[in-house]
Design a protein around this motif. Sequence first.
Motif, short mmCIF file in Angstrom:
data_model
loop_
_atom_site.label_atom_id
_atom_site.label_comp_id
_atom_site.label_asym_id
_atom_site.label_seq_id
_atom_site.Cartn_x
_atom_site.Cartn_y
_atom_site.Cartn_z
N PRO A 2 0.83 -1.21 0.00
CA PRO A 2 0.00 0.00 0.00
C PRO A 2 0.85 1.25 0.00
N MET A 3 0.20 2.37 -0.13
CA MET A 3 0.89 3.65 -0.05
C MET A 3 1.60 3.77 1.29
N PRO A 4 2.76 4.43 1.35
CA PRO A 4 3.46 4.61 2.62
C PRO A 4 2.77 5.64 3.49
N ALA A 5 2.93 5.48 4.79
CA ALA A 5 2.34 6.44 5.73
C ALA A 5 3.29 7.59 5.96
N PRO A 6 2.77 8.80 6.02
CA PRO A 6 3.61 9.92 6.47
C PRO A 6 3.78 9.86 7.98
N ASP A 7 4.67 10.67 8.50
CA ASP A 7 4.83 10.80 9.94
C ASP A 7 3.79 11.81 10.43
N PHE A 8 2.72 11.32 11.02
CA PHE A 8 1.63 12.20 11.39
C PHE A 8 1.95 13.13 12.56
N PHE A 60 -12.56 -1.98 12.89
CA PHE A 60 -11.23 -2.44 12.48
C PHE A 60 -10.89 -3.74 13.21
N THR A 61 -10.04 -4.53 12.60
CA THR A 61 -9.65 -5.80 13.22
C THR A 61 -8.79 -5.58 14.45
N ALA A 62 -8.02 -4.51 14.49
CA ALA A 62 -7.20 -4.19 15.66
C ALA A 62 -8.09 -3.60 16.76
N GLN A 63 -8.03 -4.18 17.95
CA GLN A 63 -8.85 -3.73 19.06
C GLN A 63 -7.96 -3.17 20.17
N VAL A 64 -8.56 -2.38 21.05
CA VAL A 64 -7.84 -1.81 22.19
C VAL A 64 -8.61 -2.12 23.46
N VAL A 106 6.29 5.04 16.46
CA VAL A 106 7.49 4.74 15.67
C VAL A 106 7.15 4.01 14.37
N SER A 107 5.93 3.49 14.22
CA SER A 107 5.56 2.81 12.97
C SER A 107 4.07 2.95 12.74
N TRP A 108 3.69 2.79 11.48
CA TRP A 108 2.29 2.93 11.09
C TRP A 108 1.87 1.75 10.22
N GLU A 109 0.60 1.41 10.30
CA GLU A 109 0.03 0.39 9.44
C GLU A 109 -1.40 0.80 9.10
N LEU A 110 -1.89 0.39 7.94
CA LEU A 110 -3.26 0.68 7.59
C LEU A 110 -4.21 -0.05 8.53
N ALA A 111 -5.23 0.63 8.98
CA ALA A 111 -6.28 -0.01 9.76
C ALA A 111 -7.15 -0.82 8.81
N LEU A 112 -7.33 -2.09 9.12
CA LEU A 112 -8.04 -2.99 8.22
C LEU A 112 -9.36 -3.43 8.83
N GLN A 113 -10.33 -3.66 7.97
CA GLN A 113 -11.58 -4.28 8.36
C GLN A 113 -11.53 -5.76 7.97
N PRO A 114 -12.40 -6.58 8.55
CA PRO A 114 -12.38 -8.01 8.21
C PRO A 114 -12.45 -8.25 6.71
N GLN A 116 -10.13 -7.57 4.49
CA GLN A 116 -9.19 -6.74 3.72
C GLN A 116 -7.77 -7.31 3.83
N ASP A 117 -7.05 -7.31 2.72
CA ASP A 117 -5.73 -7.92 2.63
C ASP A 117 -4.78 -6.92 1.97
N LEU A 118 -3.72 -6.56 2.67
CA LEU A 118 -2.75 -5.61 2.13
C LEU A 118 -2.14 -6.10 0.82
N ALA A 119 -2.06 -7.41 0.64
CA ALA A 119 -1.46 -7.96 -0.58
C ALA A 119 -2.26 -7.60 -1.83
N GLU A 120 -3.51 -7.19 -1.64
CA GLU A 120 -4.35 -6.82 -2.78
C GLU A 120 -4.06 -5.41 -3.29
N LEU A 121 -3.30 -4.64 -2.52
CA LEU A 121 -3.09 -3.23 -2.85
C LEU A 121 -1.84 -3.03 -3.70
N ASP A 122 -1.95 -2.19 -4.71
CA ASP A 122 -0.79 -1.75 -5.46
C ASP A 122 -0.20 -0.51 -4.79
#
Length: 226
Positions: A2-8, A60-64, A106-114, A116-122
């Motif tokens: 996927p697209m890279p994340a900026p430093d927010f 999102f699949t990631a919970q807190v 220190v790192s970022w990742e796309l928040a995904l819903q059930p 969704q697969d990052l491998a599908e992204l260009d």
Amino acid sequence: MPMPAPDFSWHFTPGNVFAEESGSTGTMSVVRGGELWLHTGRVIACDPFVSLGAGEAEPFTAQVEPGRYRVDAAVATLVREGEPEADTPHLRVAAARLVIKDVPTVSWELALQPGQDLAELDDEEFFGYGVDAGTGCFYDAGSDGSFPDCEGDEGPLWDAFDTVPPSPGPHTVTDAATGHNLIAFTSGWGDGAYPTWIGRDEAGAITCFVTDFFVVPIEALAPLAS
């Protein structure tokens, strides 16, 4: 990939300035909102005027851990050199942040819903939510169905944005019966599709969820590891 994340952290540093090709400059400020009650720890980000109560938005699949967490808006004040100062500042929400741990990211990742697969992204592609009413929000998945008064063309959600002068948010809407709440804000330049990112600290714990509304030009930012 996927697209890279900026430093927010750039977005949320008051006083940072960026320039647009149009000749406008934007100066960043941080507007603190209320505390979002995540009573199940499952986070939803969506356009509330479109998806709230419709069963369209998935968490999102990631919970807190359940708790109450602050929401901030990174707001850009835009001015154009040579133009007279406007009676009302030109404000745009560049990013909205749900703060889970107030420590460096220190790192970022796309928040995904059930499903969704990052491998599908260009390159330069992302998963995100669609906006059709110029608004985004965060709320707990367990609160879906708690805001019937916000569905339709009137109600407390409309009232929150119907202010003079207009305010981009964050605005908190609370259901009196349950205490469930949502926190909403305008979405940058308006309608479109916008990604939400998950920040993590050195130990890999979630620090925040950030929705990027693409107001700050990528040229002003440095990418952070993802």
